[in-house]
Design a protein around this motif. Structure first.
Motif, PDB file in Angstrom:
ATOM      1  N   GLN A   1     -10.842  10.163  10.180  1.00 35.29           N
ATOM      2  CA  GLN A   1     -11.050  10.583   8.803  1.00 35.29           C
ATOM      3  C   GLN A   1     -11.609   9.422   7.983  1.00 35.29           C
ATOM      4  OE1 GLN A   1      -6.998  12.091   7.817  1.00 35.29           O
ATOM      5  NE2 GLN A   1      -8.028  13.995   7.311  1.00 35.29           N
ATOM      6  N   THR A   2     -12.188   9.764   6.852  1.00 37.81           N
ATOM      7  CA  THR A   2     -12.628   8.757   5.889  1.00 37.81           C
ATOM      8  C   THR A   2     -11.539   8.595   4.835  1.00 37.81           C
ATOM      9  OG1 THR A   2     -14.957   9.279   6.219  1.00 37.81           O
ATOM     10  CG2 THR A   2     -14.369   8.146   4.182  1.00 37.81           C
ATOM     11  N   VAL A   3     -11.119   7.367   4.624  1.00 37.09           N
ATOM     12  CA  VAL A   3     -10.056   7.066   3.674  1.00 37.09           C
ATOM     13  C   VAL A   3     -10.685   6.648   2.352  1.00 37.09           C
ATOM     14  CG1 VAL A   3      -8.102   5.571   3.178  1.00 37.09           C
ATOM     15  CG2 VAL A   3      -8.485   6.386   5.507  1.00 37.09           C
ATOM     16  N   LEU A   4     -10.262   7.267   1.279  1.00 39.18           N
ATOM     17  CA  LEU A   4     -10.764   6.952  -0.058  1.00 39.18           C
ATOM     18  C   LEU A   4      -9.627   6.376  -0.897  1.00 39.18           C
ATOM     19  CD1 LEU A   4     -12.802  10.224  -0.758  1.00 39.18           C
ATOM     20  CD2 LEU A   4     -13.618   8.088   0.261  1.00 39.18           C
ATOM     21  N   ARG A   5      -9.900   5.248  -1.541  1.00 39.92           N
ATOM     22  CA  ARG A   5      -8.924   4.617  -2.422  1.00 39.92           C
ATOM     23  C   ARG A   5      -9.594   4.227  -3.725  1.00 39.92           C
ATOM     24  NH1 ARG A   5      -6.233   6.372   1.022  1.00 39.92           N
ATOM     25  NH2 ARG A   5      -4.601   5.393   2.269  1.00 39.92           N
ATOM     26  N   VAL A   6      -8.918   4.486  -4.834  1.00 45.05           N
ATOM     27  CA  VAL A   6      -9.381   4.055  -6.146  1.00 45.05           C
ATOM     28  C   VAL A   6      -8.296   3.154  -6.735  1.00 45.05           C
ATOM     29  CG1 VAL A   6     -10.116   4.745  -8.450  1.00 45.05           C
ATOM     30  CG2 VAL A   6     -10.704   6.176  -6.474  1.00 45.05           C
ATOM     31  N   TRP A   7      -8.666   1.920  -7.061  1.00 49.28           N
ATOM     32  CA  TRP A   7      -7.723   0.959  -7.635  1.00 49.28           C
ATOM     33  C   TRP A   7      -8.028   0.774  -9.115  1.00 49.28           C
ATOM     34  CZ3 TRP A   7      -4.312  -2.793  -5.066  1.00 49.28           C
ATOM     35  CH2 TRP A   7      -4.102  -2.486  -3.711  1.00 49.28           C
ATOM     36  N   MET A   8      -6.988   0.758  -9.925  1.00 45.54           N
ATOM     37  CA  MET A   8      -7.135   0.571 -11.368  1.00 45.54           C
ATOM     38  C   MET A   8      -6.015  -0.336 -11.876  1.00 45.54           C
ATOM     39  SD  MET A   8      -7.846   4.556 -12.489  1.00 45.54           S
ATOM     40  CE  MET A   8      -6.546   5.180 -11.397  1.00 45.54           C
ATOM     41  N   PRO A   9      -6.264  -1.059 -12.954  1.00 49.34           N
ATOM     42  CA  PRO A   9      -5.177  -1.853 -13.552  1.00 49.34           C
ATOM     43  C   PRO A   9      -4.049  -0.951 -14.017  1.00 49.34           C
ATOM     44  CG  PRO A   9      -7.326  -2.512 -14.422  1.00 49.34           C
ATOM     45  CD  PRO A   9      -7.548  -1.248 -13.636  1.00 49.34           C
ATOM     46  N   GLY A  10      -2.822  -1.413 -13.819  1.00 50.39           N
ATOM     47  CA  GLY A  10      -1.646  -0.669 -14.252  1.00 50.39           C
ATOM     48  C   GLY A  10      -0.768  -1.497 -15.161  1.00 50.39           C
ATOM     49  N   TRP A  11       0.526  -1.187 -15.171  1.00 49.97           N
ATOM     50  CA  TRP A  11       1.476  -1.855 -16.045  1.00 49.97           C
ATOM     51  C   TRP A  11       2.376  -2.753 -15.217  1.00 49.97           C
ATOM     52  CZ3 TRP A  11       0.050   3.189 -16.047  1.00 49.97           C
ATOM     53  CH2 TRP A  11      -0.595   3.663 -17.197  1.00 49.97           C
ATOM     54  N   SER A  12       2.620  -3.950 -15.680  1.00 47.48           N
ATOM     55  CA  SER A  12       3.516  -4.861 -14.973  1.00 47.48           C
ATOM     56  C   SER A  12       4.956  -4.390 -15.133  1.00 47.48           C
ATOM     57  CB  SER A  12       3.364  -6.284 -15.520  1.00 47.48           C
ATOM     58  OG  SER A  12       3.896  -6.356 -16.838  1.00 47.48           O
TER      59      SER A  12
ATOM     60  N   GLY B   1       4.778  -5.634 -10.368  1.00 52.06           N
ATOM     61  CA  GLY B   1       5.602  -6.794 -10.063  1.00 52.06           C
ATOM     62  C   GLY B   1       5.540  -7.767 -11.214  1.00 52.06           C
ATOM     63  N   ARG B   2       5.753  -9.011 -10.913  1.00 50.42           N
ATOM     64  CA  ARG B   2       5.804 -10.058 -11.936  1.00 50.42           C
ATOM     65  C   ARG B   2       4.395 -10.328 -12.488  1.00 50.42           C
ATOM     66  NH1 ARG B   2       5.254 -15.535 -12.317  1.00 50.42           N
ATOM     67  NH2 ARG B   2       4.376 -15.530 -10.217  1.00 50.42           N
ATOM     68  N   GLY B   3       4.124  -9.760 -13.647  1.00 46.96           N
ATOM     69  CA  GLY B   3       2.864 -10.038 -14.300  1.00 46.96           C
ATOM     70  C   GLY B   3       1.679  -9.208 -13.838  1.00 46.96           C
ATOM     71  N   TYR B   4       1.887  -8.212 -13.024  1.00 47.24           N
ATOM     72  CA  TYR B   4       0.755  -7.401 -12.589  1.00 47.24           C
ATOM     73  C   TYR B   4       1.197  -5.963 -12.370  1.00 47.24           C
ATOM     74  CZ  TYR B   4       2.332  -6.883  -7.746  1.00 47.24           C
ATOM     75  OH  TYR B   4       3.029  -6.527  -6.615  1.00 47.24           O
ATOM     76  N   GLY B   5       0.223  -5.084 -12.376  1.00 46.20           N
ATOM     77  CA  GLY B   5       0.460  -3.681 -12.059  1.00 46.20           C
ATOM     78  C   GLY B   5      -0.843  -3.042 -11.622  1.00 46.20           C
ATOM     79  N   THR B   6      -0.771  -2.138 -10.677  1.00 45.50           N
ATOM     80  CA  THR B   6      -1.968  -1.423 -10.215  1.00 45.50           C
ATOM     81  C   THR B   6      -1.633   0.052 -10.034  1.00 45.50           C
ATOM     82  OG1 THR B   6      -1.477  -1.773  -7.861  1.00 45.50           O
ATOM     83  CG2 THR B   6      -2.820  -3.443  -8.957  1.00 45.50           C
TER      84      THR B   6
END
Length: 363
Positions: A295-306, A351-356
């Protein structure tokens, strides 16, 4: 009738006799409930708020977050240590997770087999999870076995054995696991996503488990040194929830971990939170050729909340609506309405200071 027909007739008769007869409900059986003609009324909203933890000081000045939860004779204990795979040496990605894995492979006077048997004998669940910015030791047991469970946890934290033979056994298993991951397009997509989103040089970029190549070199001494550098009692955060009151929990920790010391004068320093400076974090596409994938795997990454962002809870709820359940909007559109995929989902990682926020599907 030929002999063959006779045999077939006899076999059919026997099969018919063997078939169960349809059951007849008794005369006094209640009538079946008719299907409702209208939708039932929605019950009033049930408002529930989790009780705030009581925060007190325990061994070495560390914090204990406690919630008294009577009703079931169960207790959950967590030790959260900062660090995680972000403190891996640059030349040894995966060292922290490898070291953490060895905590449950023999401790004190118990080798790996004896340690496992002792946990099973008392139905004690003890596990370790290595994240990118923390290590979490989890203990779950009954109130009755809590003293024994705390003794086992103390062994794992203060006296892990790091036996060379067990180290080699764990190494073989972990290397094979990493090789298997390369054949899984979902694992490949996840690894590439972290690297591209945060930048290849950031400590969060590499897989916490490391790579098949990086797991070859660490010795039992390297693993032991890694744990001793991170196992600082003053940096630990204790969480205790269950049928035990706060003073009893604090006394239990002091009785079992009062001798927990560290050769390090301070907890390990952590890398700065990742900035969204990598090209992929500012938009773009990344293509990975994975020959043989079904299969072809599709992922979309975006900034989130820490984790500390005041909007995190609302963001987490919104992500659930977007793709956190089977009835979410993503799955309803891409699977149920369009029929493009068997499933689509979204999740918030922080986590600490980041979110996705990651949106994922396979086609």
């Amino acid at each position: 009738m030929t002999p063959r027909h006779t045999r077939l007739f006899a076999a059919s008769a026997l099969l018919a006799l063997a078939c169960p007869k349809p059951s007849v409900p008794p005369a006094d059986a209640p009538a079946l409930m008719p299907f409702p003609a209208a939708m039932p009324e929605v019950t009033p909203d049930y408002t529930w708020s989790p009780p705030p933890p009581e925060v007190v000081t325990t061994v070495a000045g560390s914090q204990l977050w406690h919630v008294h939860r009577p009703g079931l004779p169960l207790v959950s204990v967590r030790i959260i240590l900062p660090g995680g795979s972000s403190v891996d040496p640059e030349s040894q990605p995966g060292l922290t997770a490898f070291s953490d894995d060895m905590l449950l492979r023999g401790a004190g006077d118990l080798d790996a087999a004896a340690f496992s048997a002792a946990l099973q004998a008392e139905a004690i669940a003890l596990s370790v999870v290595t994240g990118r910015d923390r290590t979490i030791l989890s203990l779950d047991c009954t109130v009755e076995t809590l003293p024994t469970a705390m003794s086992m946890l103390h062994r794992a934290v203060t006296a892990p054995r790091f036996d060379p033979d067990e180290t080699e056994r764990a190494r073989v298993q972990r290397i094979q696991s990493r090789k298997d991951a390369l054949d899984n397009p979902r694992s490949v997509a996840s690894a590439v996503g972290w690297q591209e989103f945060f930048g290849a040089d950031h400590p969060y970029a590499h897989p916490p488990m490391g790579t098949a190549e990086s797991l070859i070199t660490p010795s039992a001494k390297d693993l032991a040194d890694s744990w001793r550098q991170r196992a600082h009692p003053a940096a630990a955060r204790w969480v205790v929830v269950g049928d035990i009151k706060v003073e009893a929990a604090r006394t239990l920790i002091a009785d079992h971990f009062g001798d927990w010391t560290s050769k390090q004068t301070a907890p390990p320093s952590l890398p700065p939170p990742p900035g969204l400076t990598a090209p992929a974090a500012r938009g773009g596409r990344v293509m990975v050729d994975n020959p043989g994938a079904s299969q072809t795997v599709l992922r979309v990454w975006m900034p989130g909340w820490s984790a500390s962002d005041p909007h995190r809870v609302a963001g987490d709820l919104g992500t659930v609506v977007l793709g956190g359940t089977f009835t979410s909007r993503l799955n309803a559109l891409l699977r149920e309405e369009k029929g493009y995929t068997y499933g689509a989902r979204a999740g918030l990682t922080n986590g600490r200071g980041y979110g996705t926020i990651t949106v994922s599907t396979n086609v």
